[in-house]
Design a protein around this motif. Structure first.
Motif, PDB file in Angstrom:
ATOM      1  N   PRO C 315       0.703  -1.256   0.123  1.00  0.00           N
ATOM      2  CA  PRO C 315      -0.076  -0.149  -0.212  1.00  0.00           C
ATOM      3  C   PRO C 315       0.908   1.188   0.035  1.00  0.00           C
ATOM      4  O   PRO C 315       0.372   2.159  -0.794  1.00  0.00           O
ATOM      5  N   ALA C 316       2.082   1.377   0.472  1.00  0.00           N
ATOM      6  CA  ALA C 316       2.919   2.195   0.496  1.00  0.00           C
ATOM      7  C   ALA C 316       3.322   2.609  -0.825  1.00  0.00           C
ATOM      8  O   ALA C 316       3.265   3.772  -1.010  1.00  0.00           O
ATOM      9  N   GLU C 319       0.582   4.572  -2.106  1.00  0.00           N
ATOM     10  CA  GLU C 319       0.427   5.922  -1.675  1.00  0.00           C
ATOM     11  C   GLU C 319       1.343   6.709  -2.029  1.00  0.00           C
ATOM     12  O   GLU C 319       0.982   8.126  -2.756  1.00  0.00           O
ATOM     13  N   VAL C 320       2.632   6.407  -2.333  1.00  0.00           N
ATOM     14  CA  VAL C 320       3.509   7.221  -2.935  1.00  0.00           C
ATOM     15  C   VAL C 320       3.278   7.694  -4.228  1.00  0.00           C
ATOM     16  O   VAL C 320       3.329   8.715  -4.814  1.00  0.00           O
ATOM     17  N   ARG C 323       0.416  10.217  -4.440  1.00  0.00           N
ATOM     18  CA  ARG C 323       0.873  11.374  -4.038  1.00  0.00           C
ATOM     19  C   ARG C 323       1.838  12.197  -5.186  1.00  0.00           C
ATOM     20  O   ARG C 323       1.409  13.205  -5.094  1.00  0.00           O
ATOM     21  N   TRP C 334      -5.230  10.575  -1.348  1.00  0.00           N
ATOM     22  CA  TRP C 334      -4.913   9.572  -2.259  1.00  0.00           C
ATOM     23  C   TRP C 334      -5.775   8.517  -1.980  1.00  0.00           C
ATOM     24  O   TRP C 334      -6.150   7.643  -3.143  1.00  0.00           O
ATOM     25  N   LEU C 335      -6.136   7.817  -0.927  1.00  0.00           N
ATOM     26  CA  LEU C 335      -7.004   6.649  -0.871  1.00  0.00           C
ATOM     27  C   LEU C 335      -8.383   6.882  -1.469  1.00  0.00           C
ATOM     28  O   LEU C 335      -9.025   6.013  -2.011  1.00  0.00           O
TER      29      LEU C 335
END
Lengths: 174, 57, 504, 44
Positions: C315-316, C319-320, C323, C334-335
């Protein structure tokens, strides 16, 4: 990208969020994994490890000898035994019964021997929900101290053929 | 490890851990050896050492 | 290799070799067909465990349960993984499958084995459950089918190593495999160990079933069988995690935040996850406490740590990536802006949630030797692995199928409206199924059990009335998951057969 | 991103928060099982 070859040197330091997550994960995993050996010495509910080889014929003889000595009655055609707490207790699994019915005394410690006459069975005491495997040719010895009175049932929870769902035994704690 | 051909063109050496992770066949060796020894071989040794039930008739 | 054997994928820019493409297509389609069969069996079983419906007859219940395990757990997943083997060892590296005929031989062997096993179980000669614990005996054809299937699978998993050796020689990659391929390398290493255990135990059992060997020790069988049975699920875990990384890359352009972290987690899987087989033996006679504790505690927790790393890293990466696309407001913009209507993405996200929250947490707990006393062989165990294998692996593979259809089959998805909802319907169904199984199991309801009212037994035990609700929810979850499964089959097979052809 | 800064930044704060929710749930479920375990008879 997970779908491309990374740059030449990808062995790089962690970012702060990675460091935090790695640290707390390791800490929690450490707690969870020391629990097993610590509880093994400190706790009173641990998987028993006493085990022997025994043939079905030998085990059957031990069951019959115990019934002869300690039989106190019959229930649904099955003998009920009330063994002495110092003596070993034998419970026999076969397609599809747990034999015999056993009466135990609350707070006394028993050595309960489990073995199977034919195929593998699962020994599940309900409603207290304790579960152990029963294998043919092996004797599994539970050092058991029942701490609550009542009527308990032994249900088979390893598939053992078409009568599997009828394999129910009984256990009293008085 | 066959490193020579990379070293020619690029100056900074690749960290040892990275080389280890890139060596799939070394990982393969450990991936087979560890569970085989710790789980299977140890388990089989315990099975053959189980004693007969002493009170058996 | 002639250049005309390759085409360039217009979506990903990957160079795709024609024989590789055919191998992926055939393995994937076969996988989907076995999922359909296994899913149908699962649906009937769920209806049977719903007390007020209790649909199947005694004999068919155990027969279909055996088949459900074989088709849904083994055949669907392994055929799909073989597709992934070619995808990650050839397509991702822009190179070729080295020995296509070996790929086809492996495929043929797997198919023959699969047909044997299905046939003999349907014929009623192998009502032994997935585990076939000796001395419960099936027809020799059953074991033969398993062995043939395993030899075929080993050929195909082995092909991964042949491909990456050749790829390195050809200069397709210089130092490191892409992370997606590295994850599959972990899966293939575990597969070799798994199938070796399978050979060690299934070949003697095959001879035993023909009467050539008289005795198979049940304790040894359990030890070695679980050297096959549980690691085969660890293959799925590795393949599933690399599918997560790949879906993240393909759908939102996510890149692993830190290759070191993600690869370390895979290396921990390779070394330590297999000893988790001990889970199945925790309340067995035979093994000492130290065998149990070392294997499940010290070793296994390193692998669980690896899963927690992936649970963060995948998930990171999403997210990155999001973003970087400008969704930077607050913690969770972002989610909200993630492509939730893309079925590949939503399948991956749900797969992570279900695998982690349902399967993962309970797996660690039930694998603790003391806790295992209160959970072994209860309905909580299938609850756990429906969280991992169905909610996790199957859903992730469904998501990846939505990517393979344009990339490999070169077809447009049909019924896109339905495809958009499919992961949610299926995921929610599996979640209900898994949670209610685990709840019922905590009251001691046994798994693999036809009738928990124990009709015909000498003594009759009555469960806590709360389980009626949980067992009914098993049925409802099963129906919902079956609807989601049918939606997947319709979309996937419909697209593969009738989808609009895409220009290459 | 610049390498020297790599050690100090939080790249994925949202996921870090979600991960902690997961961890808290994990701990709660783990201790719920400990309670169940303590309710059964003594056995070893």
């Amino acid at each position: 990208m997970a779908i491309k070859e990374p740059e030449r040197i990808w062995w790089k330091p962690y970012t702060r969020d990675e460091k935090i997550w790695v640290a707390v994960s390791l800490l929690w995993m450490f707690t969870s994994f020391v629990f097993m050996p610590v509880y093994h010495f400190a706790g009173s509910q641990n998987p028993p490890y006493e085990t022997y080889r025994v043939s079905p014929e030998e085990f059957d003889k031990l069951v019959e000898a115990m019934i002869e000595k300690y039989k106190v009655g019959e229930e649904n055609g099955m003998p009920v035994v009330h063994p002495d707490p110092d003596e070993p207790v034998f419970i026999r699994a076969s397609m599809w019964q747990w034999y015999p019915v056993v009466e135990l005394e609350k707070g006394k410690t028993y050595k309960i021997h489990l073995s199977s006459m034919d195929i593998q069975h699962g020994f599940s005491i309900l409603p207290i929900n304790m579960n152990f495997m029963v294998l043919p040719n092996y004797d599994y010895v539970l050092t058991l101290t029942p701490t609550t009175e009542g009527e308990y049932y032994i249900v088979c929870n390893e598939f053992c053929g078409m009568g599997h769902h009828m394999m129910v035994g009984k256990l009293y704690v008085k | 490890m066959t490193d020579e051909k990379h070293r020619e063109s690029e100056e900074e050496p690749i960290p040892a851990w990275q080389l280890f992770y890139d060596n799939i066949f070394l990982l393969f060796f450990f991936g087979i050896a560890i569970p085989t020894l710790v789980y299977t071989v140890w388990g089989l040794m315990e099975i053959v050492q189980i004693p007969q039930l002493p009170i058996a008739p | 290799m002639a250049a005309e054997d390759y085409r360039i994928c217009s979506f990903t820019g990957l160079k795709i070799h024609k024989p590789t493409e055919d191998l992926i297509k055939w393995n994937t389609v076969t996988a989907i067909l076995f999922l359909a069969l296994g899913g149908l069996m699962g649906f009937l079983i769920a209806l049977t465990r719903w007390p007020s419906v209790h649909y199947l007859s005694l004999q068919n219940y155990y027969r279909y349960l055996t088949l459900h395990g074989i088709d849904a757990l083994l055949l669907w997943i392994i055929f799909f993984e073989i597709g992934l083997v070619y995808f990650t060892s050839a397509v991702l590296l822009n190179t070729r499958t080295v020995i296509p005929w070996a790929g086809w031989t492996g495929y043929a062997l797997m198919l023959v084995g699969a047909v044997f096993v299905n046939f003999v179980v349907f014929a009623g000669k192998a009502d032994v459950m997935f585990t076939s614990y000796v001395p419960l005996q099936a027809d020799a054809v059953y074991y033969l089918g398993i062995i043939i299937f395993a030899v075929g699978a080993l050929t195909c998993y082995g092909h991964f190593f042949a491909n990456i050796i050749q790829a390195k020689r050809d200069g397709a990659y210089k130092h490191s495999l892409p992370l997606g391929s590295f994850g599959l390398a972990a899966a293939c290493i575990i597969a070799v160990l798994t199938l070796a255990h399978g050979a060690v135990i299934m070949i003697p059992v095959f001879f035993w079933s023909m009467g050539l060997i008289h005795y198979i020790d049940p304790g040894t069988y359990r030890l070695i069988f679980w050297g096959l049975g549980h690691p085969s699920q660890q293959i799925n875990v590795c393949a599933m995690v690399s599918v997560w990384y790949m879906i993240s890359a393909f759908t939102v352009g996510g890149k692993p935040v830190n290759e070191k972290l993600s690869r370390t987690a895979f290396v921990l899987y390779i070394f330590f996850i297999n000893v988790a087989s001990e889970h199945h033996l925790l309340v067995d006679p035979i093994f000492s406490n130290w065998h149990k504790i070392i294997n499940t505690s010290y070793m296994m927790h390193l692998a669980v740590f690896a899963s927690m790393v992936h649970a963060f890293a995948v998930p990171a990466s999403v997210e990155v990536a999001l973003r970087n696309q400008g969704y930077t407001r607050g913690l969770f913009e972002w989610l909200k802006k993630a492509p939730w209507s893309n079925p590949a993405f939503s399948a991956m996200a749900l797969s992570m949630v279900l695998f982690g929250f349902l399967g993962g947490i309970t797996g660690v707990i039930f694998g603790t030797e003391q806790y295992n006393i209160i959970r072994h062989n209860t309905f909580a165990i299938p609850g756990h692995f429906h969280g991992t294998v169905v909610g996790g692996t199957t859903l992730a593979f469904m998501g990846f199928t939505y990517l393979l259809i344009p990339y490999i089959f070169r077809r447009e998805l049909v019924m896109q409206g339905m495809a958009k909802w499919q992961p949610y319907v299926y995921g929610i169904g599996v979640a209900i199924l898994s949670i209610s199984m685990m709840s019922a199991g905590s009251f001691g309801v046994p798994r693999r059990h036809y009738d928990i009212t124990f009709s015909g037994a000498p003594f009759s035990f009555t469960f806590d009335p709360a389980i009626d609700m949980f067992m009914s929810m098993v049925g409802i979850g099963g129906i919902l998951a079956a609807i989601g499964g049918v939606m997947f089959i319709l979309v996937a097979m419909g697209s593969i057969m009738y989808g609009k052809r895409l220009a290459s | 991103m610049a390498d020297e800064k790599h050690g100090d930044i939080i790249e994925a704060p949202g996921v870090l928060v979600l991960s902690f929710i997961f961890l808290i749930l994990f701990v709660i479920i783990w201790f719920a099982h400990l309670k169940w375990l303590l309710e059964i008879w003594a056995v070893e």
